[in-house]
Design an enzyme around this catalytic site. Structure first.
Site, PDB file in Angstrom:
ATOM      1  N   SER A 174       4.005  -1.759  10.277  1.00 47.79           N
ATOM      2  CA  SER A 174       5.470  -1.809  10.373  1.00 47.79           C
ATOM      3  C   SER A 174       6.045  -3.180  10.008  1.00 47.79           C
ATOM      4  CB  SER A 174       5.934  -1.376  11.779  1.00 47.79           C
ATOM      5  OG  SER A 174       5.531  -0.039  12.028  1.00 47.79           O
ATOM      6  N   GLY A 202       3.136  -0.963   4.236  1.00 49.30           N
ATOM      7  CA  GLY A 202       3.101   0.459   3.901  1.00 49.30           C
ATOM      8  C   GLY A 202       4.498   0.954   3.552  1.00 49.30           C
ATOM      9  N   GLY A 203       5.187   1.515   4.544  1.00 46.56           N
ATOM     10  CA  GLY A 203       6.506   2.137   4.326  1.00 46.56           C
ATOM     11  C   GLY A 203       7.480   1.274   3.546  1.00 46.56           C
ATOM     12  N   ASN A 207       0.859  -1.182   0.000  1.00 48.35           N
ATOM     13  CA  ASN A 207       0.000   0.000   0.000  1.00 48.35           C
ATOM     14  C   ASN A 207       0.896   1.234   0.000  1.00 48.35           C
ATOM     15  OD1 ASN A 207      -1.785   2.070   0.514  1.00 48.35           O
ATOM     16  ND2 ASN A 207      -2.354   1.387   2.575  1.00 48.35           N
ATOM     17  N   TRP A 208       0.940   1.909  -1.145  1.00 54.48           N
ATOM     18  CA  TRP A 208       1.825   3.080  -1.253  1.00 54.48           C
ATOM     19  C   TRP A 208       1.264   4.289  -0.504  1.00 54.48           C
ATOM     20  CZ3 TRP A 208       3.592   3.555  -7.112  1.00 54.48           C
ATOM     21  CH2 TRP A 208       4.174   2.336  -7.510  1.00 54.48           C
ATOM     22  N   LYS A 209      -0.002   4.216  -0.098  1.00 57.20           N
ATOM     23  CA  LYS A 209      -0.686   5.381   0.484  1.00 57.20           C
ATOM     24  C   LYS A 209      -0.530   6.570  -0.482  1.00 57.20           C
ATOM     25  CE  LYS A 209      -0.081   3.298   4.942  1.00 57.20           C
ATOM     26  NZ  LYS A 209       0.046   3.440   6.377  1.00 57.20           N
ATOM     27  N   GLY A 234       3.041   2.648  10.677  1.00 51.31           N
ATOM     28  CA  GLY A 234       3.966   3.757  10.462  1.00 51.31           C
ATOM     29  C   GLY A 234       4.731   4.174  11.708  1.00 51.31           C
ATOM     30  N   GLU A 264      -6.704   4.672   8.278  1.00 52.63           N
ATOM     31  CA  GLU A 264      -6.572   6.103   7.945  1.00 52.63           C
ATOM     32  C   GLU A 264      -7.874   6.632   7.359  1.00 52.63           C
ATOM     33  OE1 GLU A 264      -2.986   5.620   5.635  1.00 52.63           O
ATOM     34  OE2 GLU A 264      -1.953   5.054   7.489  1.00 52.63           O
ATOM     35  N   HIS A 324      -9.409   1.071   5.469  1.00 53.29           N
ATOM     36  CA  HIS A 324      -8.100   1.283   6.104  1.00 53.29           C
ATOM     37  C   HIS A 324      -8.288   2.218   7.300  1.00 53.29           C
ATOM     38  CE1 HIS A 324      -3.957   2.544   6.735  1.00 53.29           C
ATOM     39  NE2 HIS A 324      -3.602   1.463   6.058  1.00 53.29           N
ATOM     40  N   GLU A 372      -4.718  -4.709  10.955  1.00 52.28           N
ATOM     41  CA  GLU A 372      -3.714  -3.655  11.083  1.00 52.28           C
ATOM     42  C   GLU A 372      -3.937  -2.920  12.403  1.00 52.28           C
ATOM     43  OE1 GLU A 372      -1.927  -2.466   7.021  1.00 52.28           O
ATOM     44  OE2 GLU A 372      -3.607  -1.152   7.426  1.00 52.28           O
TER      45      GLU A 372
HETATM   46  P1  13P Z   1       3.368   0.659   7.607  1.00 49.83           P
HETATM   47  O1  13P Z   1       3.890  -0.630   7.015  1.00 49.83           O
HETATM   48  O2  13P Z   1       4.070   1.874   7.093  1.00 49.83           O
HETATM   49  O3  13P Z   1       3.305   0.586   9.101  1.00 49.83           O
HETATM   50  O4  13P Z   1       1.855   0.806   7.094  1.00 49.83           O
HETATM   51  C1  13P Z   1       0.997  -0.248   7.254  1.00 49.83           C
HETATM   52  C2  13P Z   1      -0.261   0.058   6.522  1.00 49.83           C
HETATM   53  O5  13P Z   1      -1.046   0.882   6.941  1.00 49.83           O
HETATM   54  C3  13P Z   1      -0.510  -0.665   5.268  1.00 49.83           C
HETATM   55  O6  13P Z   1      -1.817  -0.501   4.847  1.00 49.83           O
END
Ligand code: 13P
Length: 257
Positions: A216, A237-238, A12-14, A177, A100, A98, A171
């Protein structure tokens, strides 16, 4: 009888990237990804880059996912993107609910259910339903109640054939993050609970349900987490923004089965 589930890694690149970034990342990733694993990998770039990434992925076997979908059909909904459009441009996955989106964009359980339903109207689109508790909820001992409420909304609002097509991603909000990963034991405990809850509805669906872990997840901790019996892959994510790291996470699948 327990079924062997085919694990999956979703990046997930966000809201990150650019055309140059997307092109470079996909080409570096395809060079480093073990060819036998491509069909177990999915990339979710921001909406504007979806067609470009689809083209760059070509016949590699890597799936394409969106990060959000409208709860409405096509029509007068300025700024929204419908499930029909996502299917039309070649998406086969879409992240729904998600944390967020739940916290920053006020997506309630009811909205999340309606988005899952819209995605399921497209035969080739798989919703990746995200659930997870905040740090306060975990510290207050409420994580079970929160996750089972988020799951129950979908189990009640979607028919069995639909539930059978969903992927769940656990999650924990406190791990997203932050560098604070859930321990393998913590994550396994939640995943087993989610599977139990689905089993109460239908044990065959629960057996084949993919439950991904996100928060993470990186190339250092992937092996331990992905080795847990109820962790069927990851939502990254990251680490999905760095081709070498993401490829290493994906290639871990060769070791964990
Ligand atoms: P991180 O891997 O950056 O913690 O993000 C996880 C995430 O929200 C993937 O959807």
């Amino acid at each position: 009888m327990t079924l062997k589930r085919r694990k999956k890694i979703v990046g997930n690149w966000k809201m990150n990237g650019s055309t140059v970034f997307a092109r470079t990342l996909v080409s570096d990733l395809l060079e480093q990804l073990s060819p036998a694993l491509t069909e177990q990998v999915c990339l979710c770039p921001p909406m504007p880059y979806l067609p470009m990434v689809a083209e760059a992925l070509g016949q590699s076997g890597v799936s394409l996912g969106a990060q959000n979908v409208s709860s409405y059909n096509d029509g007068a909904y300025t700024g929204e993107v419908s499930a029909t459009m996502l299917a039309d441009i070649g998406c086969d996955h879409v992240i729904v609910g998600h944390s967020e989106r739940r916290t920053l964009f006020a997506e309630t359980d009811a909205i999340v259910v309606s988005k899952v339903a819209k995605a399921l109207e497209q035969p080739g689109l798989t919703p990746i339903l995200c659930v997870g508790e905040t740090r306060e909820e975990r510290e207050a001992g409420q994580w079970q109640a929160v996750i089972s409420r988020q799951m129950q909304a979908v189990l009640e609002g979607i028919d069995r054939a639909g539930v059978a097509r969903i992927i769940v991603a656990y999650e924990p909000v406190w791990a997203i993050g932050t560098g604070l990963t859930a321990t393998a034991e913590q994550a396994q405990e939640v995943h087993a609970l989610i599977r139990q809850q689905v089993a109460a509805l239908d044990s065959a669906i629960a057996d084949s349900l993919l439950i991904l872990y996100g928060g993470s997840l990186n190339d250092q901790n992937a092996k331990e987490l992905l080795s847990q019996p109820d962790i069927d892959g990851g939502l990254v994510g990251g680490a999905a923004l760095v081709a070498e790291k993401f490829a290493r996470v994906c290639n871990t699948l060769a070791e964990v089965g």
